[in-house]
Enzyme design. Structure first.
Site, PDB file in Angstrom:
ATOM      1  N   TYR A   1      -5.587   4.032   5.639  1.00 17.07           N
ATOM      2  CA  TYR A   1      -4.293   3.353   5.597  1.00 17.07           C
ATOM      3  C   TYR A   1      -4.368   1.965   6.235  1.00 17.07           C
ATOM      4  CZ  TYR A   1       0.815   3.033   5.687  1.00 17.07           C
ATOM      5  OH  TYR A   1       2.097   2.654   5.489  1.00 17.07           O
TER       6      TYR A   1
ATOM      7  N   ILE B   1       0.822  -1.211   0.000  1.00 15.92           N
ATOM      8  CA  ILE B   1       0.000   0.000   0.000  1.00 15.92           C
ATOM      9  C   ILE B   1       0.856   1.260   0.000  1.00 15.92           C
ATOM     10  CG2 ILE B   1      -1.924  -1.144   1.108  1.00 15.92           C
ATOM     11  CD1 ILE B   1      -1.100   0.232   3.735  1.00 15.92           C
ATOM     12  N   GLU B   2       2.107   1.157   0.454  1.00 14.34           N
ATOM     13  CA  GLU B   2       2.987   2.331   0.467  1.00 14.34           C
ATOM     14  C   GLU B   2       3.441   2.690  -0.945  1.00 14.34           C
ATOM     15  OE1 GLU B   2       4.067   4.554   2.425  1.00 14.34           O
ATOM     16  OE2 GLU B   2       3.612   3.897   4.455  1.00 14.34           O
ATOM     17  N   SER B   3       3.905   1.696  -1.688  1.00 11.91           N
ATOM     18  CA  SER B   3       4.568   1.983  -2.963  1.00 11.91           C
ATOM     19  C   SER B   3       4.138   1.092  -4.111  1.00 11.91           C
ATOM     20  CB  SER B   3       6.082   1.841  -2.779  1.00 11.91           C
ATOM     21  OG  SER B   3       6.400   0.506  -2.396  1.00 11.91           O
TER      22      SER B   3
END
Length: 535
Positions: free
Chosen positions: A243, A139-141
């Protein structure tokens, strides 16, 4: 597929959980999707540096299957995780995003994950962290090692510049270790471990990882001090609200992709066994690629931390990652790689030149090699023969045009000679040492401060290796250099030349001489007479 008996268990379980958690059911339509989830597949394929074009995928992709909330809830609850992976309508919206709108992205990430997940798991296990955190970069990158957010967060783990530097990641014009899969993973594991020491709750930890501990602390304070992610949910920034649900959904889809008929994309180029070597010279990726016949995309894939395809090994040693089957060839051909088309790929000049004359430069550090132009010569042809560039030839010769004249002398190479430094012997005179006798309680640091010097200087003056002191021992605390004095004979001879010999010893004669000297030398006479008296 799920049996009827399993389905009944899931429904019963879901009913109990719904009653139990009815007070915390969320339905948030204002959440913001993680930035990298919106990245186009084409851009990601370019950044991943993986060729999926000719892959023979034996797993057949099918249409998405929609499951009931009870099935999602049951599956998440039964994952063998340390972290709480709870279900609610927000989590469901993210599961549907992965399973429907971003099916292709999930398919690619399943394949890319085969390379990254073992690396993540090894670091997380070493720090004693939950292994399910390996899905945080999803989910970050979107597992893109060169991802950069609008705010400047970079790499797989999306470190901001200062946070990355705080965790010892080097960032300069050529190197960004936030993009280094190994070093950034080590830094992320350390950062997550530090955050857990603060909150003791993994959902709060990954929320703080996203928006910073300051925002999480504010949300806790606004929620009455409750340290629970779902209790502070609406007091968090909108980006962070989604998130944790996105993280939970990523854990779900990566474990239950088969049930949604999502297959890993197979790559025509496998992530093979890798090896590392320390590079201690400046090397361009093209030099490695051309000598070892490795596609430059492959070198970039394993070494995304080098932003300009240059390893600045002359600054300090850097680690280069290559497929293991190419490592022996790199070692055996290291000198050839270092010198291959060096002037073409490494164009930064060590020194720029002025006042050039035939053969040498006025400072004597650079020697020019000349070529006399013949019929049919071109600047491009001469550049190729001498392994340089047209622009470099123009710069060395101070010309702008590419036109040449037969018989013209052209500089084609410049060799830098090391500057020879000759030590000059200087008469330094004698050293006057000031000593101090060590007393009880004295330390080298205290003595250094008292005598306006440093511990290193005290150790140097006394030839000491340690900082230990012995009571009663005399040590040097100050050194002064005294100008060399001429010996007695020289001083007497110099005085005799400067001052006439006094024949009479009468007081009146001496006073007369003094008056005469006062008129001739003014104030200097006092010091001069003092010198005569000493003699």
């Amino acid at each position: 597929m799920i049996s009827q008996n399993q389905t009944n268990k899931q429904i019963t379980f879901a009913k109990k959980q719904t009653v139990k958690n009815s007070s915390t059911v969320l339905d948030d339509t204002t959440i913001v999707l993680p930035e990298n989830m919106n990245e186009s597949i084409n851009n990601l394929l370019s950044n991943w540096q993986v060729d999926f074009s000719d892959a023979d995928n034996q797993c057949k992709q099918g249409a998405d299957v929609v499951f009931s909330d009870s099935v999602y809830m049951y599956r998440l609850y039964n994952l063998p995780t340390e972290m709480e992976l709870s279900f609610n309508p927000v989590v469901r919206s993210y599961i549907e995003m992965y399973a429907k709108r971003r099916r292709d992205l999930v398919s690619y990430m399943l394949s890319i994950g085969d390379y990254y997940y073992p690396m993540f798991e090894e670091a997380l296990d070493r720090y004693g962290l939950p292994l399910e955190l390996k899905y945080l970069p999803v989910i970050e990158s979107a597992l893109n090692p060169v991802a950069v957010s609008r705010m400047g967060a970079t790499g797989l783990w999306q470190f901001m510049l200062r946070t990355g530097q705080q965790y010892h990641l080097e960032v300069n014009s050529l190197v960004d270790e936030r993009r280094d899969p190994y070093k950034s993973t080590e830094a992320a594991a350390s950062y997550l471990s530090d955050l857990y020491k603060i909150y003791g709750d993994w959902n709060l930890v990954i929320a703080a990882y996203n928006c910073g501990p300051g925002n999480v602390n504010k949300a806790i304070a606004r929620s009455g001090g409750v340290k629970d992610y779902w209790a502070i949910y609406y007091n968090l920034p909108k980006e962070t609200r989604g998130y944790v649900p996105a993280f939970i959904a990523a854990n779900y889809i990566m474990n239950y992709n088969d049930d949604h008929y999502i297959c890993p994309k197979e790559s025509s180029g496998e992530f093979m066994s890798l090896d590392t070597i320390h590079v201690t010279n400046e090397i361009h990726f093209n030099q490695i690629s051309e000598v070892l016949e490795i596609p430059i995309e492959e070198i970039r894939r394993y070494n995304p931390q080098f932003k300009r395809d240059i390893i600045p090994g002359n600054h300090k040693p850097y680690i280069l990652v290559l497929p293991a089957n190419h490592m022996y060839a790199y070692i055996s051909k290291s000198d050839e790689i270092k010198n291959h088309n060096k002037d073409l790929y490494l164009t930064n000049r060590m020194q720029t030149l002025t006042n050039m004359k035939d053969g040498t430069v006025t400072n004597g550090n650079v020697v020019n090699t000349y070529y006399r132009i013949k019929k049919g010569d071109t600047l491009g042809g001469i550049a190729r023969k001498n392994r340089t560039t047209v622009r470099r030839l123009q710069s060395m010769n101070g010309i702008r045009s590419t036109k040449l004249s037969i018989g013209q002398r052209l500089i084609v190479r410049q060799t830098v000679k090391p500057v020879e430094v000759k030590e000059e012997l200087v008469s330094s005179g004698d050293l006057k040492n000031t000593y101090y006798r060590v007393k009880k309680g004295d330390t080298l640091g205290a003595l250094a401060g008292r005598h306006n010097t440093t511990v290193a200087q005290l150790k140097s003056m006394n030839g000491m290796r340690s900082t230990n002191l012995s009571i009663g021992k005399s040590i040097i605390v100050k050194q002064e250099r005294i100008a060399p004095q001429p010996d007695e004979k020289v001083k007497t001879a110099n005085a005799a030349k400067k001052y006439p010999k006094v024949e009479s010893t009468s007081i009146s004669s001496i006073e007369s001489i003094i008056n005469d000297y006062v008129e001739r030398y003014n104030d200097e006479v006092i010091s001069n007479l003092f010198e005569i008296t000493i003699l």
